[in-house]
Design an enzyme around this catalytic site. Structure first.
Site, short mmCIF file in Angstrom:
data_model
loop_
_atom_site.label_atom_id
_atom_site.label_comp_id
_atom_site.label_asym_id
_atom_site.label_seq_id
_atom_site.Cartn_x
_atom_site.Cartn_y
_atom_site.Cartn_z
N ASP A 83 21.40 18.36 23.89
CA ASP A 83 19.93 17.50 24.46
C ASP A 83 19.99 16.21 25.02
O ASP A 83 19.98 15.33 24.17
CB ASP A 83 19.07 17.90 23.35
CG ASP A 83 17.65 17.37 23.73
OD1 ASP A 83 17.57 16.95 24.82
OD2 ASP A 83 16.35 17.93 23.01
N LYS A 115 13.14 13.95 31.44
CA LYS A 115 12.88 12.40 31.82
C LYS A 115 13.11 11.73 33.04
O LYS A 115 12.47 11.99 34.35
CB LYS A 115 13.23 11.34 30.67
CG LYS A 115 12.61 12.01 29.33
CD LYS A 115 12.88 10.90 28.21
CE LYS A 115 12.08 11.52 26.92
NZ LYS A 115 10.66 11.53 26.45
N TYR A 151 14.90 15.94 17.74
CA TYR A 151 13.81 16.51 18.46
C TYR A 151 14.15 17.05 19.59
O TYR A 151 14.79 16.28 20.52
CB TYR A 151 12.70 15.19 18.53
CG TYR A 151 11.42 15.66 19.12
CD1 TYR A 151 10.52 16.53 18.34
CD2 TYR A 151 11.05 15.41 20.51
CE1 TYR A 151 9.26 16.98 18.86
CE2 TYR A 151 9.93 15.69 21.10
CZ TYR A 151 9.11 16.56 20.14
OH TYR A 151 7.83 16.85 20.80
#
Ligand code: HOZ
Length: 432
Positions: A239, A267, A144
């Site tokens: 990622d 994050k 994702y």
């Protein structure tokens, strides 16, 4: 457990917010419950509207490595806010955070701040296409990369549990330019490059896949991606929104010894405030406007509050020599302890961990890709989630999300969590 206030809050939210939530997995649909509304957090604990306390393994989906309301981060935000919240001009704190990131991740020579991981991944791919002048990207099933159009094809995370791994609203043209391959299959990547030698701009991968549960790469897999990209002139994009600063100070790339051309971060870099970044080789980053021809911009990019929270977080990380050993110890204790409980109770399981994240699948492994992850017993997981919630443990509300620990999680938290799992499974199996 009574969740009356949460239920009332959700009814209210549904009247003004689409689906009552601002991100689908929060609706708890994957476990058939109504969302729990939180009103605060401290260290490893979360507090809900109805007065319950939980040990939190979501940690804002990995954003909080130091726990909720970490004093140095709170202080940095409080100080910054008195000077103003957003200027739309450069500020020095952006360079301060950029320098910290560059010093921790050697593959990043230059970076650009944005506000979310989605934005960072979308921008990295546009840049890769602009730099290589090629149209296609390769991604892996179950990985994702946020909700940019190019990525919502065989996507992980909420897309796996809300029945839309291939979202509506993505044009055929976009879908044609995304090639989806199974994770952990080097031969499939090699074959794909051989068939498309001049049209692949980038391979984008979560080096440790964290959005279909936690799945680690086979030995040599990431190295094979690096070799293929180099051979065929494509860019390798890691990622590391989840793994950056979480599995090691320098992310998964430091643990695996593989340098990507571009890295996507989010994050932890914002210390719990909305900040993300993409960065990498200086010659590639030079293609970005205003120096180069690839456009990207954002009013709140490099926001001073988020930058201050990021600086405080990365400074604390950089100063703590044993942080990652402690995080890995906690994750390992949990993964092994929960595995032992399941073993004793006769529940098929497979677990993995890395730094401050771990995963437990309700299936006998090995789990190496989306297909094997999907063998997880979703019905049992949903019951387990509810039973753990009742016992004060807040797990990610899906069998396909990783668990996150922080430096605030204690040995007592670990003990309580394992005891709660034992009691939960005992009760579930007795009534089965
Ligand atoms: N995409 C996140 C899980 N992998 C969820 C974000 C959220 O709901 O806050």
């Amino acid at each position: 457990m009574k969740l009356e206030r949460s239920i009332a809050a959700f009814a209210r939210a549904r009247r003004a917010i689409a689906g009552g939530v601002n991100s689908p997995v929060r609706a708890l649909g994957a476990v058939g419950l109504s969302p729990v509304f939180m009103k605060g957090g401290a260290g490893s604990a979360l507090y809900d509207l109805d007065g319950h306390e939980y040990i939190d393994y979501v940690m804002s989906w990995g954003a909080l490595l130091l726990g909720h309301a970490y004093p140095a981060v709170t202080r940095a935000i409080t100080n910054a806010v008195t000077r103003g919240t957003s200027f739309g001009t450069p500020t020095e704190v952006e360079s301060e955070l950029a320098e910290l990131v560059v010093s921790m991740m050697p593959s990043i020579q230059r970076l650009r701040f944005v506000s979310s991981g989605t934005e960072a991944a979308m921008s990295a791919v546009r840049l890769a296409r602009g730099f290589t002048r090629r149209p296609k990207i390769v991604k892996f099933a179950g990985c994702y990369h946020g909700h940019g159009d190019a990525f919502l094809i065989s996507a992980g995370s909420g897309a796996l549990t809300h029945g839309v791994p291939d979202s509506l609203g993505i044009t055929e043209g976009t879908a044609c330019d995304t090639i989806v391959l199974p994770f952990n299959d080097s031969a499939a990547v090699e074959r794909t490059f051989r068939a498309n030698p001049d049209s692949i701009a980038a391979v984008i991968v979560e080096p440790y896949a964290g959005n279909m549960g936690l799945i680690l790469p086979r030995p040599g897999y990431l190295q094979s991606l690096r070799a293929c990209c180099t051979r065929y002139g494509a860019l390798l994009v890691f990622d590391e929104v989840m793994t950056g600063f979480r599995v090691a100070r320098g992310g998964a790339q430091a643990r695996e010894g593989v340098a990507p051309d571009l890295t996507v971060l989010g994050k932890i870099i914002g210390g719990g405030l909305p900040a993300a970044a993409f960065g990498g080789r200086a010659d590639v980053m030079a293609y970005l406007a205003p120096d180069g021809p690839v456009y990207q911009a954002g009013t709140l990019s490099g926001n001073p509050l988020a930058m201050a929270a990021g600086v405080a977080t990365l400074t604390a990380i950089a100063a703590d020599a044993t942080l990652y050993d402690r995080l890995e110890y906690t994750s390992r204790q949990l993964a092994d302890g929960l595995g032992a409980v399941m073993q004793r109770r006769g529940v098929g399981h497979y677990s993995s961990c890395a730094g401050g994240m771990f995963g437990v699948f309700f299936t006998t492994g090995p789990v190496t890709d989306l297909q094997s992850a999907q063998k997880s017993d979703r019905v049992l997981f949903a019951k387990y989630f509810a039973a753990m919630l009742d016992r004060g443990i807040y797990l990610p509300p899906s069998p396909f999300e990783a668990n996150f620990v922080s430096s605030a999680h204690t040995a007592r938290d670990v003990e309580q969590t394992i005891a709660a799992a034992d009691a939960s499974l005992g009760a579930l199996l007795a009534t089965a």
